[in-house]
Design a protein around this motif. Structure first.
Motif, PDB file in Angstrom:
ATOM      1  N   LYS A   3       0.971  -1.131   0.066  1.00  0.00           N
ATOM      2  CA  LYS A   3       0.023   0.196  -0.032  1.00  0.00           C
ATOM      3  C   LYS A   3       0.887   1.350   0.051  1.00  0.00           C
ATOM      4  O   LYS A   3       1.728   1.123   0.525  1.00  0.00           O
ATOM      5  CB  LYS A   3      -0.935   0.048   1.085  1.00  0.00           C
ATOM      6  CG  LYS A   3      -2.083  -0.982   1.454  1.00  0.00           C
ATOM      7  CD  LYS A   3      -2.616  -0.762   2.827  1.00  0.00           C
ATOM      8  CE  LYS A   3      -3.763  -1.923   2.650  1.00  0.00           C
ATOM      9  NZ  LYS A   3      -4.523  -2.048   3.643  1.00  0.00           N
ATOM     10  N   THR A   4       0.346   2.231  -0.696  1.00  0.00           N
ATOM     11  CA  THR A   4       0.827   3.690  -0.325  1.00  0.00           C
ATOM     12  C   THR A   4      -0.071   4.585   0.298  1.00  0.00           C
ATOM     13  O   THR A   4      -1.296   4.556   0.380  1.00  0.00           O
ATOM     14  CB  THR A   4       1.060   4.331  -1.809  1.00  0.00           C
ATOM     15  OG1 THR A   4       0.072   4.484  -2.442  1.00  0.00           O
ATOM     16  CG2 THR A   4       2.195   3.708  -2.562  1.00  0.00           C
ATOM     17  N   GLU A 116      15.238   2.662  -6.614  1.00  0.00           N
ATOM     18  CA  GLU A 116      14.591   3.170  -5.455  1.00  0.00           C
ATOM     19  C   GLU A 116      14.212   4.631  -5.148  1.00  0.00           C
ATOM     20  O   GLU A 116      13.216   5.095  -4.585  1.00  0.00           O
ATOM     21  CB  GLU A 116      15.292   2.712  -4.242  1.00  0.00           C
ATOM     22  CG  GLU A 116      15.337   1.196  -4.150  1.00  0.00           C
ATOM     23  CD  GLU A 116      16.248   0.795  -2.865  1.00  0.00           C
ATOM     24  OE1 GLU A 116      15.939  -0.058  -2.026  1.00  0.00           O
ATOM     25  OE2 GLU A 116      17.778   1.131  -2.945  1.00  0.00           O
ATOM     26  N   TYR A 117      15.111   5.575  -5.784  1.00  0.00           N
ATOM     27  CA  TYR A 117      14.888   6.857  -5.572  1.00  0.00           C
ATOM     28  C   TYR A 117      13.708   7.398  -6.682  1.00  0.00           C
ATOM     29  O   TYR A 117      12.733   8.145  -6.255  1.00  0.00           O
ATOM     30  CB  TYR A 117      15.967   7.649  -5.863  1.00  0.00           C
ATOM     31  CG  TYR A 117      15.826   9.362  -5.997  1.00  0.00           C
ATOM     32  CD1 TYR A 117      15.561   9.901  -4.736  1.00  0.00           C
ATOM     33  CD2 TYR A 117      15.755  10.102  -7.022  1.00  0.00           C
ATOM     34  CE1 TYR A 117      15.456  11.083  -4.687  1.00  0.00           C
ATOM     35  CE2 TYR A 117      15.189  11.333  -6.961  1.00  0.00           C
ATOM     36  CZ  TYR A 117      15.230  11.871  -5.607  1.00  0.00           C
ATOM     37  OH  TYR A 117      14.866  13.094  -5.716  1.00  0.00           O
ATOM     38  N   LEU A 118      13.652   6.650  -7.625  1.00  0.00           N
ATOM     39  CA  LEU A 118      12.662   7.198  -8.687  1.00  0.00           C
ATOM     40  C   LEU A 118      11.307   6.569  -8.066  1.00  0.00           C
ATOM     41  O   LEU A 118      10.078   7.413  -8.144  1.00  0.00           O
ATOM     42  CB  LEU A 118      12.842   6.426  -9.969  1.00  0.00           C
ATOM     43  CG  LEU A 118      14.100   6.986 -10.703  1.00  0.00           C
ATOM     44  CD1 LEU A 118      14.269   6.138 -12.059  1.00  0.00           C
ATOM     45  CD2 LEU A 118      14.007   8.582 -10.952  1.00  0.00           C
ATOM     46  N   ILE A 119      11.022   5.582  -7.452  1.00  0.00           N
ATOM     47  CA  ILE A 119       9.820   5.034  -6.766  1.00  0.00           C
ATOM     48  C   ILE A 119       9.525   5.997  -5.737  1.00  0.00           C
ATOM     49  O   ILE A 119       8.351   6.253  -5.679  1.00  0.00           O
ATOM     50  CB  ILE A 119       9.951   3.775  -6.027  1.00  0.00           C
ATOM     51  CG1 ILE A 119      10.152   2.342  -6.998  1.00  0.00           C
ATOM     52  CG2 ILE A 119       9.142   3.222  -5.063  1.00  0.00           C
ATOM     53  CD1 ILE A 119      10.570   1.222  -6.660  1.00  0.00           C
ATOM     54  N   TYR A 120      10.385   6.587  -4.843  1.00  0.00           N
ATOM     55  CA  TYR A 120      10.000   7.606  -3.963  1.00  0.00           C
ATOM     56  C   TYR A 120       9.638   8.866  -4.347  1.00  0.00           C
ATOM     57  O   TYR A 120       8.486   9.413  -4.076  1.00  0.00           O
ATOM     58  CB  TYR A 120      11.374   7.645  -2.947  1.00  0.00           C
ATOM     59  CG  TYR A 120      11.211   8.577  -2.048  1.00  0.00           C
ATOM     60  CD1 TYR A 120      10.599   8.756  -0.923  1.00  0.00           C
ATOM     61  CD2 TYR A 120      12.010   9.966  -2.282  1.00  0.00           C
ATOM     62  CE1 TYR A 120      10.312   9.687   0.093  1.00  0.00           C
ATOM     63  CE2 TYR A 120      11.829  10.933  -1.533  1.00  0.00           C
ATOM     64  CZ  TYR A 120      11.182  10.863  -0.073  1.00  0.00           C
ATOM     65  OH  TYR A 120      11.046  12.135   0.671  1.00  0.00           O
ATOM     66  N   ARG A 121      10.489   9.385  -5.492  1.00  0.00           N
ATOM     67  CA  ARG A 121      10.151  10.751  -6.066  1.00  0.00           C
ATOM     68  C   ARG A 121       8.864  10.906  -6.734  1.00  0.00           C
ATOM     69  O   ARG A 121       8.428  11.616  -6.827  1.00  0.00           O
ATOM     70  CB  ARG A 121      11.297  10.970  -6.966  1.00  0.00           C
ATOM     71  CG  ARG A 121      11.391  12.185  -7.666  1.00  0.00           C
ATOM     72  CD  ARG A 121      11.610  13.388  -6.543  1.00  0.00           C
ATOM     73  NE  ARG A 121      11.679  14.651  -7.394  1.00  0.00           N
ATOM     74  CZ  ARG A 121      12.400  15.678  -7.216  1.00  0.00           C
ATOM     75  NH1 ARG A 121      13.264  15.431  -6.306  1.00  0.00           N
ATOM     76  NH2 ARG A 121      12.278  16.685  -7.926  1.00  0.00           N
ATOM     77  N   PHE A 122       8.695   9.786  -7.509  1.00  0.00           N
ATOM     78  CA  PHE A 122       7.277   9.722  -8.348  1.00  0.00           C
ATOM     79  C   PHE A 122       6.115   8.988  -7.705  1.00  0.00           C
ATOM     80  O   PHE A 122       5.137   8.606  -8.346  1.00  0.00           O
ATOM     81  CB  PHE A 122       7.798   9.142  -9.863  1.00  0.00           C
ATOM     82  CG  PHE A 122       8.608   9.999 -10.332  1.00  0.00           C
ATOM     83  CD1 PHE A 122       8.269  11.200 -11.014  1.00  0.00           C
ATOM     84  CD2 PHE A 122      10.031   9.687 -10.591  1.00  0.00           C
ATOM     85  CE1 PHE A 122       9.119  12.302 -11.485  1.00  0.00           C
ATOM     86  CE2 PHE A 122      10.808  10.562 -11.527  1.00  0.00           C
ATOM     87  CZ  PHE A 122      10.336  11.865 -11.877  1.00  0.00           C
ATOM     88  N   SER A 123       6.164   8.518  -6.353  1.00  0.00           N
ATOM     89  CA  SER A 123       5.114   7.786  -5.608  1.00  0.00           C
ATOM     90  C   SER A 123       4.629   6.510  -6.451  1.00  0.00           C
ATOM     91  O   SER A 123       3.314   6.540  -6.527  1.00  0.00           O
ATOM     92  CB  SER A 123       4.299   9.004  -5.271  1.00  0.00           C
ATOM     93  OG  SER A 123       4.641  10.043  -4.650  1.00  0.00           O
ATOM     94  N   LYS A 124       5.596   5.629  -6.473  1.00  0.00           N
ATOM     95  CA  LYS A 124       5.063   4.484  -7.115  1.00  0.00           C
ATOM     96  C   LYS A 124       5.362   3.368  -6.310  1.00  0.00           C
ATOM     97  O   LYS A 124       5.996   3.610  -5.116  1.00  0.00           O
ATOM     98  CB  LYS A 124       6.031   4.244  -8.469  1.00  0.00           C
ATOM     99  CG  LYS A 124       5.995   5.255  -9.638  1.00  0.00           C
ATOM    100  CD  LYS A 124       4.755   5.394 -10.116  1.00  0.00           C
ATOM    101  CE  LYS A 124       4.348   6.263 -11.144  1.00  0.00           C
ATOM    102  NZ  LYS A 124       3.195   6.733 -11.593  1.00  0.00           N
ATOM    103  N   THR A 125       4.850   2.369  -6.526  1.00  0.00           N
ATOM    104  CA  THR A 125       5.097   1.073  -5.583  1.00  0.00           C
ATOM    105  C   THR A 125       5.908   0.018  -6.228  1.00  0.00           C
ATOM    106  O   THR A 125       6.315   0.192  -7.314  1.00  0.00           O
ATOM    107  CB  THR A 125       3.632   0.388  -5.217  1.00  0.00           C
ATOM    108  OG1 THR A 125       3.377  -0.288  -6.639  1.00  0.00           O
ATOM    109  CG2 THR A 125       2.519   1.279  -4.603  1.00  0.00           C
TER     110      THR A 125
END
Length: 196
Positions: A3-4, A116-125
């Motif tokens: 979940k986000t 991992e940074y891209l997941i964080y930056r663009f709010s992906k799971t």
């Protein structure tokens, strides 16, 4: 497990890698920075095409900060991850930085891959990234690769211009020093001539 949820700073708290995802995740993070970025951009091109140059800039930054592997690297350790976040203007205390890295580090290895940074930056799971389509959008992939190549060329041109500017500044400083020395010698000669 995937979940986000909103966290206190308005970003999304990222999902963590599950045991079922571990094999696919390991294959993804074994890719170099450029290939991690290509995977991410290919998978989310319709949402992120306007951010391709920014993502490519992060590839360059990760490569420059990776003291051992450079562009063939896969992740930054905690120290260099902190430095990367600082380059983005996200300077913070060690405690705050570790909290952000804890959110970014979806596989809990105390390192930060570009994905991992891209997941964080663009709010992906993690699941969205692992399921991101890579092959049925060839036209978009080619457009992304063209933009990435254009961005790389622009970065290369800027680096060359920066080097020329640095060389010109060094040359100007050297000429200034020669002029100062010549002026001092002329003043000394004039002073000596005035004394005679």
């Amino acid at each position: 497990a995937n979940k986000t949820i909103n966290d206190k700073d308005g970003r999304f708290a990222m999902s963590k890698v599950t045991s079922e995802q571990n094999s696919a995740w390991s294959a993804l993070i074994s890719k170099c920075y450029q290939d991690q970025a290509i995977w991410f951009l290919n998978g989310f091109w319709s949402d992120l095409s306007g951010d391709a140059e920014k993502v490519w800039g992060w590839v360059i930054q990760f490569s420059e900060l990776d003291q051992g592997a450079h562009s063939s690297g896969k992740y930054l350790d905690e120290f260099w991850s902190h430095k990367f976040l600082e380059t983005l203007g996200e300077t913070m205390t060690v405690v705050a930085m570790r909290e952000v890295l804890r959110k970014i580090d979806v596989d809990n290895d105390r390192r930060m891959s570009l994905i991992e940074y891209l997941i964080y930056r663009f709010s992906k799971t993690v699941q969205q990234v692992l399921n991101a389509s890579q092959g049925d959008n060839q036209k978009e992939i080619e457009e992304a690769q063209t933009k990435v190549a254009a961005a790389q060329n622009a970065v290369d041109e800027m680096v060359a211009l920066l080097q020329k500017a640095k060389e010109a500044a060094d040359d100007a400083r050297a000429k200034e020093q020669v002029a100062k020395e010549a002026a001092a010698a002329a003043k000394k000669a004039a002073d000596e001539a005035a004394l005679q």
